[in-house]
Design an enzyme around this catalytic site. Structure first.
Site, PDB file in Angstrom:
ATOM      1  N   ASP A 207       0.859  -1.199   0.000  1.00  0.00           N
ATOM      2  CA  ASP A 207       0.000   0.000   0.000  1.00  0.00           C
ATOM      3  C   ASP A 207       0.888   1.240   0.000  1.00  0.00           C
ATOM      4  O   ASP A 207       2.127   1.130  -0.025  1.00  0.00           O
ATOM      5  CB  ASP A 207      -0.968  -0.011   1.204  1.00  0.00           C
ATOM      6  CG  ASP A 207      -2.302   0.619   0.835  1.00  0.00           C
ATOM      7  OD1 ASP A 207      -2.311   1.795   0.420  1.00  0.00           O
ATOM      8  OD2 ASP A 207      -3.342  -0.066   0.932  1.00  0.00           O
ATOM      9  N   HIS A 278      -2.851   3.269  -4.547  1.00  0.00           N
ATOM     10  CA  HIS A 278      -2.217   2.775  -3.318  1.00  0.00           C
ATOM     11  C   HIS A 278      -0.797   2.256  -3.589  1.00  0.00           C
ATOM     12  O   HIS A 278      -0.385   1.236  -3.045  1.00  0.00           O
ATOM     13  CB  HIS A 278      -3.082   1.679  -2.672  1.00  0.00           C
ATOM     14  CG  HIS A 278      -4.340   2.227  -2.056  1.00  0.00           C
ATOM     15  ND1 HIS A 278      -4.344   3.027  -0.938  1.00  0.00           N
ATOM     16  CD2 HIS A 278      -5.645   2.120  -2.428  1.00  0.00           C
ATOM     17  CE1 HIS A 278      -5.587   3.378  -0.632  1.00  0.00           C
ATOM     18  NE2 HIS A 278      -6.397   2.846  -1.532  1.00  0.00           N
ATOM     19  N   GLU A 342      -9.891   2.853  -5.179  1.00  0.00           N
ATOM     20  CA  GLU A 342      -9.437   4.206  -4.835  1.00  0.00           C
ATOM     21  C   GLU A 342      -8.244   4.679  -5.672  1.00  0.00           C
ATOM     22  O   GLU A 342      -7.225   5.089  -5.124  1.00  0.00           O
ATOM     23  CB  GLU A 342      -9.104   4.250  -3.331  1.00  0.00           C
ATOM     24  CG  GLU A 342     -10.306   3.888  -2.479  1.00  0.00           C
ATOM     25  CD  GLU A 342     -10.021   3.829  -0.981  1.00  0.00           C
ATOM     26  OE1 GLU A 342     -10.930   4.122  -0.201  1.00  0.00           O
ATOM     27  OE2 GLU A 342      -8.887   3.466  -0.590  1.00  0.00           O
TER      28      GLU A 342
HETATM   29  C1  ACM Z   1     -11.050  -0.494   0.601  1.00  0.00           C
HETATM   30  O1  ACM Z   1     -11.527  -0.496   1.728  1.00  0.00           O
HETATM   31  N1  ACM Z   1     -10.407   0.562   0.148  1.00  0.00           N
HETATM   32  C2  ACM Z   1     -11.162  -1.641  -0.272  1.00  0.00           C
END
Ligand code: ACM
Ligand code: ZN
Length: 554
Positions: A207, A278, A342
């Site tokens: 991440d 991420h 995201e």
């Molecule tokens: C998530 O909670 N961003 C998958």
């Protein structure tokens, strides 16, 4: 705990002599097992026949020359030792005495994870059509015995139990990027999955804030991406940072060891490499893979950040394929989770390389989706194709439904159930993990002042328990695509293993009934009555569980 003597009807006149004689032969008190465990078995027929008495002399037998079944026998011996303090002998069936615990394979049991448990005064028989099914039989047996029954004999009431899980995918997730946890704890977490009869560990390994997989091919992922130089204090974007560098990574040897540890417990480890968003930790090491070229920092804050992988750059795909080669080598799981959540489109919008890719691939906006949305689809589908060519399938978060879905993708529906419904209707498999039922980083009490700082939300035990993973909107054909459910633990605000335990226990117990039991058999009040016995296991094993619904313990 009900404690009684084995010989309660001895005539009074002979009692003293009897007690003395029994003491001489090592007489012990007995406790009675209770099969009303969590998750509650599907069918249980208790009978009035005499119980089986489990003593230190009881043996556990397994089919000769069957290593997984031998390991099951050893697990059971260890589980019973944890409760009683005495280890039972394990031995192949041809050398075992008639009376005892027998582990057996029975091809007539239809579900591969199903099992049958038969108890009478002559012994205990645990059968499954696979060693995995037999492993699942060990769990209710061990949970039926009080967690601390030191030096006691166990009276196992006569019973026939036939049981099998409702869902084939029964998962728990753990984020080790925002905070990093030692390998020994990861194993303990896997033990908890086994206790709750789950079969999948979704390991979120990369991440913005840290890359946790050793890479021999891209060593800067370890040197640079695994360490952040500072960490935000308090809530995200507080503007205040702790200075000491924070991080770490697991060596490939450690990762393989966890895979093997989990496999012995019939748990599949699904690794997640979250892309194309991420990715700040990787970009800090390889800035040429970002649209702006950096410089980038391993992210010291929590949130969603605009810098993501550049999809117009071929080097990005060489990097991703190289990473996936190593990931596939370490993790034998059929599924590789490639994230997809995201990922802001802002950089792609302004990047000449990304825009060139949009042109050459003829990616077009329509009323619903932008060309940049389709760029994400292009990226996911390309990584998917690479993994498919190597015999693997992808899982992605429900954002990958925006644009066109990568063809063979399984969707993890997290922003509610709608993504899962849409995916199932499109013929994709689905794992349900909606935030409002399954996000264990959310508060579990409304009395927030008494809770450790959390990301927000409110998911009490009862809410987890109430999840019905198969939406009524789906036809039975579509519903077959719902593979199961999972709870997620994101760790922005969870820095210690004790805090992890506090957030997952006992909400994980509630999840286990969602995953295992048929919906009509679930009953929250009954669950609450059965929970204290399971909590005894947490307590015995030193787990820091939350006590909100364990009223007498508060
Ligand atoms: C998530 O909670 N961003 C998958
Ligand atoms: Zn770009």
């Amino acid at each position: 705990m009900k404690i009684s003597a084995s010989f309660p009807f001895a005539p009074l006149t002979k009692l003293c002599a009897l007690v003395a004689a029994l003491a001489g032969i090592g007489w012990s008190p007995t406790v009675e097992a209770d099969y009303h465990v969590i998750p509650l078995p599907l069918e249980m027929k208790l009978s009035d026949e005499a119980p089986f008495e489990l003593t230190p002399r009881t043996s556990i037998s397994y089919p000769a020359d069957n290593a997984p079944m031998q390991r099951n026998a050893e697990f059971l011996s260890e589980y019973i030792a944890q409760a009683t303090g005495y280890a039972l002998q394990t031995l192949p069936a041809d050398k075992a005495p008639k009376k005892g615990i027998v582990l057996a394979l029975d091809p007539a049991i239809t579900q591969p994870e199903g099992y049958r448990m038969e108890v009478n005064s002559g012994g205990v028989k645990l059968s499954g059509s696979t060693p995995q099914g037999v492993f699942h039989a060990l769990q209710p047996l061990r949970k039926s015995i009080p967690a601390t029954a030191t030096d006691t004999h166990i009276l196992l009431p006569a019973v026939t139990i036939e049981d099998a899980p409702r869902f084939a995918y029964r998962g728990m997730h753990l984020d080790v990027c925002r905070h990093f946890f030692p390998i020994e704890f990861v194993k303990r977490y896997i033990d908890l999955l086994a206790l709750h009869q789950m079969n999948t560990f979704h390991w979120h390994l990369t991440d913005d804030q840290g890359w946790r997989i050793e890479s021999k091919r891209f060593p800067r992922l370890n040197e640079i991406s695994s360490m952040r130089q500072r960490t935000v204090v308090g809530k995200a974007h507080s503007g205040e940072y702790d200075e000491p560098p924070y991080g770490g990574y697991y060596t490939q040897e450690q990762l393989r060891d966890v895979v093997e540890y989990a496999a012995q417990r019939y748990i599949t480890v699904i690794p997640e490499v979250d892309l194309p968003g991420h990715m700040l930790a990787a970009l800090a090491a390889y800035p040429e893979l970002g649209c702006t070229g950096g410089p980038y920092e391993v992210c010291p804050d929590w949130g969603i950040f605009p810098d993501v992988l550049c999809i117009g750059n071929e080097q990005t795909f060489a990097f991703l394929e190289g990473v996936m080669d190593e990931v596939m080598d370490i993790f034998p799981s059929h599924y590789i989770h490639i994230g997809g959540d995201e990922a802001p489109r802002t950089r792609w919008h302004d990047c000449p390389k990304c825009q060139a890719r949009i042109r050459t691939e003829h990616l077009q906006s329509d009323g619903k989706h932008s060309a940049e949305d389709r760029l994400q689809t292009y990226c996911m589908a390309r990584v998917e194709r690479y993994l498919n060519e190597h015999g693997r399938d992808i899982i992605g978060w429900d954002e990958i439904l925006e644009g066109d879905v990568a063809p063979n993708a399984t969707i993890m529906s997290w922003r509610g159930m709608q993504g899962g419904i849409k995916a199932a209707r499109l013929g994709h498999d689905v794992i349900m993990t909606p935030t409002s039922y399954c996000y264990l980083d959310y508060y579990q009490s409304e009395d927030r002042d008494k809770e450790p700082l959390a990301i927000g939300g409110f998911v009490p035990v009862e809410k987890v328990y109430s999840l019905e993973p198969v939406p009524t909107e789906l036809t039975s054909e579509e519903a077959r695509h719902i593979l199961g459910a999972q709870c997620n633990l994101w760790t922005e605000y969870i820095a210690t293993t004790e805090h992890v335990e506090y957030m997952v226990l006992p909400r994980m117990a509630a999840l286990s009934e969602v995953q295992w039991m048929q919906p009509e058999a679930k009953d929250y009040d009954s669950f609450l009555q059965r929970l204290p016995r399971l909590a005894e296991f947490y307590r015995r094993d030193g787990d820091n569980y939350a006590k909100h619904v364990l009223v007498e313990e508060k």
